[in-house]
Write a protein that holds these residues in place. Structure first.
Motif, short mmCIF file in Angstrom:
data_model
loop_
_atom_site.label_atom_id
_atom_site.label_comp_id
_atom_site.label_asym_id
_atom_site.label_seq_id
_atom_site.Cartn_x
_atom_site.Cartn_y
_atom_site.Cartn_z
N PRO A 106 39.95 -82.91 -72.35
CA PRO A 106 41.29 -82.33 -72.20
C PRO A 106 41.69 -82.20 -70.73
O PRO A 106 40.88 -81.79 -69.90
CB PRO A 106 41.14 -80.94 -72.84
N TYR B 20 45.07 -80.74 -68.34
CA TYR B 20 46.27 -79.89 -68.36
C TYR B 20 47.07 -80.25 -67.13
O TYR B 20 46.59 -80.10 -66.00
CB TYR B 20 45.85 -78.41 -68.38
N HIS C 298 47.40 -82.54 -72.04
CA HIS C 298 48.25 -81.43 -72.45
C HIS C 298 49.26 -81.24 -71.33
O HIS C 298 48.87 -80.89 -70.21
CB HIS C 298 47.44 -80.15 -72.61
N ILE D 280 51.83 -79.38 -69.21
CA ILE D 280 52.16 -77.98 -68.97
C ILE D 280 53.46 -77.85 -68.18
O ILE D 280 53.81 -78.72 -67.37
CB ILE D 280 51.01 -77.22 -68.24
N PHE E 180 50.10 -70.79 -70.80
CA PHE E 180 49.43 -71.63 -71.79
C PHE E 180 48.02 -71.08 -72.01
O PHE E 180 47.54 -70.25 -71.24
CB PHE E 180 49.41 -73.10 -71.36
#
Ligand SMILES: [Zn+2]
Ligand SMILES: [Zn+2]
Length: 253
Positions: A97, A99, A131, A133, A138
């Motif tokens: 992942p 961000y 992801h 942002i 978050f």
């Protein structure tokens, strides 16, 4: 929460290649700075902020065998150029992942096109789970993370607040409404490049003014140029709750 300073140097790191500046020749380990990054750990979670060209060395040095993801402040190479070296994590854990602001994701897609390829991928290429942002809170694991937006010459850059800890780097200007979001932090990390002014980074005095506005219990300076001076000499000149960060420094919040 435990924070490890993986790197505390500006874009060229210290020593600078080929430099005979006294700070670059210093034998003090606190004067040797990899590119800026931190590892943040709490409970079973571990996240890294930024993934510069020293990422591999930093993960080895910190003995880091698992991370839950990488959070990016902005797209500059000293914060992103190590992305290929996530492969050991991907082989073990699957897509990593990340961000990231939409603009930064686009920059990563251009620079690391093979990572984002969906067809005919090279076997063994790294893979990420992006992801996007925005400037609103978050979730990372059980932590509510608050982005703090600033500008870095002409580009937008994110800092991040994790409960009582906040990490901001590559800031030159931060609006009052963003500074408000930092009120009540125990520990603030903020960039301080050198004594003289710079177009895109806080100087030492600008960083100290910023700390005065936020009023954390403790502050640590990072993204440091060799031009700021020797660690031990600069530290002596700082207010009593302000510390010059150095590589491998660990703090608990
Ligand atoms: Zn930078
Ligand atoms: Zn930058």
């Amino acid at each position: 929460m435990k924070v490890t300073f993986l790197g505390t140097g500006t874009s060229q790191g210290i020593p600078v290649i080929g430099s005979s500046h006294p700070v670059c020749l210093s034998e003090n380990p606190k004067d040797k700075r990899l590119r800026v990054s931190v590892l943040i750990e709490w409970e079973n979670f571990a996240y890294v902020i930024d993934c510069g060209p020293d990422f591999r060395q930093q993960m080895l040095r910190a003995n880091c065998s698992n991370i839950n993801g990488i959070i990016f402040t902005h797209e500059h190479a000293d914060h992103t150029a190590g992305l290929d070296d996530i492969r050991p994590f991907v082989f073990k854990q699957g897509d990593l992942p990340i961000y990231v602001h939409e603009r930064v994701l686009k920059a990563l897609e251009t620079r690391f096109n093979y990572i984002f390829e969906t067809e005919n991928r090279y076997p063994g290429a790294p893979s990420v789970l992006p992801h996007v942002i925005e400037n609103k809170p978050f979730q990372l694991g059980n932590m509510n993370v608050i982005p703090i937006e600033g500008t870095h010459y002409q580009i937008q850059v994110f800092g991040f607040r994790f409960d009582k800890f906040a990490y901001l780097t590559d800031m030159k200007f931060v609006e009052e409404v963003e500074i408000e979001k930092l009120k009540g932090v125990d520990v603030l990390v903020i960039n301080a490049l050198r004594e003289t002014e710079h177009i895109s980074h806080f100087s030492l005095s600008e960083a100290l003014d910023f700390i005065d506005k936020v009023k954390p219990k403790r502050a640590y300076l990072t993204h440091i140029s060799h031009l700021l001076g020797f660690h031990d000499e600069v530290q002596q000149k700082l207010p009593e709750n302000v510390f010059l960060a150095y590589d491998n420094l660990q703090i608990t919040i």
